[in-house]
Design a protein around this motif. Structure first.
Motif, PDB file in Angstrom:
ATOM      1  N   ILE A 219     -12.683  23.405  39.024  1.00 41.08           N
ATOM      2  CA  ILE A 219     -12.054  22.145  38.512  1.00 41.08           C
ATOM      3  C   ILE A 219     -11.482  21.920  37.876  1.00 41.08           C
ATOM      4  N   ILE A 220     -10.604  21.075  37.680  1.00 42.97           N
ATOM      5  CA  ILE A 220     -10.456  19.945  36.008  1.00 42.97           C
ATOM      6  C   ILE A 220     -10.586  18.138  36.844  1.00 42.97           C
ATOM      7  N   ILE A 221     -11.297  17.921  35.809  1.00 42.62           N
ATOM      8  CA  ILE A 221     -11.496  16.116  35.470  1.00 42.62           C
ATOM      9  C   ILE A 221     -11.258  15.893  34.193  1.00 42.62           C
ATOM     10  N   ASP A 222     -10.552  15.005  34.667  1.00 43.04           N
ATOM     11  CA  ASP A 222     -10.080  13.565  34.040  1.00 43.04           C
ATOM     12  C   ASP A 222     -11.002  13.038  33.074  1.00 43.04           C
ATOM     13  N   ASP A 223     -11.039  12.914  32.050  1.00 42.77           N
ATOM     14  CA  ASP A 223     -12.004  11.362  31.350  1.00 42.77           C
ATOM     15  C   ASP A 223     -13.212  12.189  31.567  1.00 42.77           C
ATOM     16  N   PHE A 224     -13.610  13.468  30.737  1.00 41.63           N
ATOM     17  CA  PHE A 224     -14.750  13.981  31.345  1.00 41.63           C
ATOM     18  C   PHE A 224     -15.511  13.589  30.586  1.00 41.63           C
ATOM     19  N   VAL A 225     -15.800  13.239  28.931  1.00 36.15           N
ATOM     20  CA  VAL A 225     -16.612  12.320  28.405  1.00 36.15           C
ATOM     21  C   VAL A 225     -16.455  11.565  28.562  1.00 36.15           C
ATOM     22  N   ALA A 226     -17.377  10.053  28.729  1.00 38.18           N
ATOM     23  CA  ALA A 226     -17.803   8.780  28.336  1.00 38.18           C
ATOM     24  C   ALA A 226     -16.747   8.400  27.287  1.00 38.18           C
ATOM     25  N   GLU A 227     -16.198   7.667  27.003  1.00 39.05           N
ATOM     26  CA  GLU A 227     -15.103   7.241  26.281  1.00 39.05           C
ATOM     27  C   GLU A 227     -16.352   6.347  24.800  1.00 39.05           C
ATOM     28  N   LYS A 228     -17.560   6.495  25.168  1.00 37.04           N
ATOM     29  CA  LYS A 228     -18.425   5.741  23.577  1.00 37.04           C
ATOM     30  C   LYS A 228     -18.570   7.009  23.290  1.00 37.04           C
ATOM     31  N   ILE A 229     -18.880   7.834  23.610  1.00 33.83           N
ATOM     32  CA  ILE A 229     -19.190   9.216  23.106  1.00 33.83           C
ATOM     33  C   ILE A 229     -18.222   9.985  22.478  1.00 33.83           C
ATOM     34  N   TRP A 230     -17.452  10.209  23.445  1.00 30.86           N
ATOM     35  CA  TRP A 230     -15.943  10.793  23.050  1.00 30.86           C
ATOM     36  C   TRP A 230     -15.219  10.008  21.262  1.00 30.86           C
ATOM     37  N   ARG A 231     -14.704   8.582  21.646  1.00 28.67           N
ATOM     38  CA  ARG A 231     -14.257   8.802  20.935  1.00 28.67           C
ATOM     39  C   ARG A 231     -14.691   8.954  19.218  1.00 28.67           C
ATOM     40  N   PRO A 232     -15.773   8.448  18.659  1.00 27.43           N
ATOM     41  CA  PRO A 232     -16.471   8.941  17.979  1.00 27.43           C
ATOM     42  C   PRO A 232     -16.092  10.547  17.380  1.00 27.43           C
ATOM     43  N   LEU A 233     -16.492  11.178  18.873  1.00 24.49           N
ATOM     44  CA  LEU A 233     -16.144  13.040  18.773  1.00 24.49           C
ATOM     45  C   LEU A 233     -15.121  13.400  17.647  1.00 24.49           C
ATOM     46  N   LYS A 234     -14.296  13.158  18.632  1.00 19.94           N
ATOM     47  CA  LYS A 234     -12.778  12.905  18.701  1.00 19.94           C
ATOM     48  C   LYS A 234     -11.900  12.536  16.893  1.00 19.94           C
TER      49      LYS A 234
ATOM     50  N   ASP B 208     -22.396  35.671  36.778  1.00 12.92           N
ATOM     51  CA  ASP B 208     -22.499  34.199  37.127  1.00 12.92           C
ATOM     52  C   ASP B 208     -22.095  33.258  35.730  1.00 12.92           C
ATOM     53  N   ARG B 209     -20.686  33.670  35.226  1.00 11.08           N
ATOM     54  CA  ARG B 209     -20.438  33.296  33.683  1.00 11.08           C
ATOM     55  C   ARG B 209     -18.879  32.206  34.330  1.00 11.08           C
ATOM     56  N   ARG B 210     -19.296  30.969  34.021  1.00  4.76           N
ATOM     57  CA  ARG B 210     -18.062  30.098  33.622  1.00  4.76           C
ATOM     58  C   ARG B 210     -17.542  29.467  32.160  1.00  4.76           C
ATOM     59  N   THR B 211     -16.333  29.322  32.402  1.00  9.35           N
ATOM     60  CA  THR B 211     -15.887  28.663  31.131  1.00  9.35           C
ATOM     61  C   THR B 211     -14.791  27.597  31.595  1.00  9.35           C
ATOM     62  N   ALA B 212     -15.801  26.731  29.997  1.00  5.46           N
ATOM     63  CA  ALA B 212     -15.101  25.003  30.493  1.00  5.46           C
ATOM     64  C   ALA B 212     -13.582  25.219  29.319  1.00  5.46           C
ATOM     65  N   ILE B 213     -12.595  24.451  29.357  1.00  5.59           N
ATOM     66  CA  ILE B 213     -11.827  24.179  28.115  1.00  5.59           C
ATOM     67  C   ILE B 213     -11.861  22.358  28.570  1.00  5.59           C
ATOM     68  N   LEU B 214     -12.325  22.000  27.361  1.00  4.09           N
ATOM     69  CA  LEU B 214     -12.129  20.488  27.080  1.00  4.09           C
ATOM     70  C   LEU B 214     -11.093  20.013  25.955  1.00  4.09           C
ATOM     71  N   TYR B 215      -9.909  19.713  26.696  1.00  6.50           N
ATOM     72  CA  TYR B 215      -8.454  19.455  25.609  1.00  6.50           C
ATOM     73  C   TYR B 215      -9.763  18.057  24.539  1.00  6.50           C
ATOM     74  N   VAL B 216      -9.033  17.955  23.575  1.00  9.37           N
ATOM     75  CA  VAL B 216      -9.709  17.535  22.116  1.00  9.37           C
ATOM     76  C   VAL B 216      -7.720  16.828  22.222  1.00  9.37           C
ATOM     77  N   ASN B 217      -7.318  16.777  22.504  1.00  9.37           N
ATOM     78  CA  ASN B 217      -5.798  16.157  22.234  1.00  9.37           C
ATOM     79  C   ASN B 217      -5.087  16.233  23.037  1.00  9.37           C
TER      80      ASN B 217
ATOM     81  N   GLU C  93      -5.769  14.859  26.394  1.00  7.96           N
ATOM     82  CA  GLU C  93      -7.397  14.169  25.907  1.00  7.96           C
ATOM     83  C   GLU C  93      -7.847  14.126  26.919  1.00  7.96           C
ATOM     84  N   ASN C  94      -9.228  14.479  26.641  1.00  7.43           N
ATOM     85  CA  ASN C  94     -10.819  14.054  27.676  1.00  7.43           C
ATOM     86  C   ASN C  94     -10.257  15.175  28.591  1.00  7.43           C
TER      87      ASN C  94
END
Length: 184
Positions: free
Chosen positions: A2-17, A120-129, A147-148
């Protein structure tokens, strides 16, 4: 997969990044990326480990990101299912590959979660930039580093990171298992 763009809401994502990409963020040198002795050095930052618990102050800032997995629904066979009904974290680790003159591909590997024997293991890769690096999979699929963007797959799927030639490549890897899984 599964591929999801804009996974994290901008208000949470921006300061984290901004925190992760800052000059003061602590990165730790490793001689290898996929396997010991592979000759591809990498910087890492472990956030959570199942045996040690939180290993970074970043963990508390990631709780809303972890909740994104819980809240996300996917339509499968006409029914909605939770991606992680009750997530059980095994490891959260970030990898930073420096910009290289030519793309360098690490060895294909599975993310190792030795303390979890379940299938039943999963891996998720979240791209930071965003950069021109990517993640390659053993079925010849290639996911661009945007990104995200988050890509979720079964942990037994072989994958490989490819360095970027235009910027550093930063990814966040989530390894977890699901008690009541469905096939992705």
């Amino acid at each position: 997969m599964i591929i999801i763009d804009d996974f994290v809401a901008e208000k949470i994502w921006r300061p984290l990044k901004e925190s992760i990409c800052s000059d003061s963020f602590p990165w730790y040198y490793n001689e290898h990326s996929a396997y010991e002795g592979d000759g591809i050095p990498q910087l890492t930052h472990t956030i959570w480990d199942t045996e040690k618990g939180p290993m970074s102050d970043l963990y508390t800032h990631l709780l809303p990101v972890i909740q994104c997995f819980q809240m996300m629904e996917v339509s499968k066979l006409g029914r909605k299912k939770w991606i992680i009904p009750e997530p059980v974290l095994v490891r959260i680790k970030m990898n930073l590959d420096m910009k290289t003159e030519n793309p360098i591909q690490s060895a294909f590997h599975q993310d190792l979660v030795p303390s979890v024997t379940t299938k039943d293991r999963r891996t998720a890769i979240l791209y930071v930039n965003t950069n021109n690096g990517c993640t390659k999979f053993d079925d010849k699929k290639s996911i661009e580093s945007v990104e995200n963007r988050c890509v979720i797959f079964d942990s037994d799927v072989e994958h490989s990171g490819v360095t970027s030639t235009n910027d550093r490549r930063i990814v966040m890897n989530f390894n977890y298992f699901v008690p009541n899984p469905f096939t992705i």
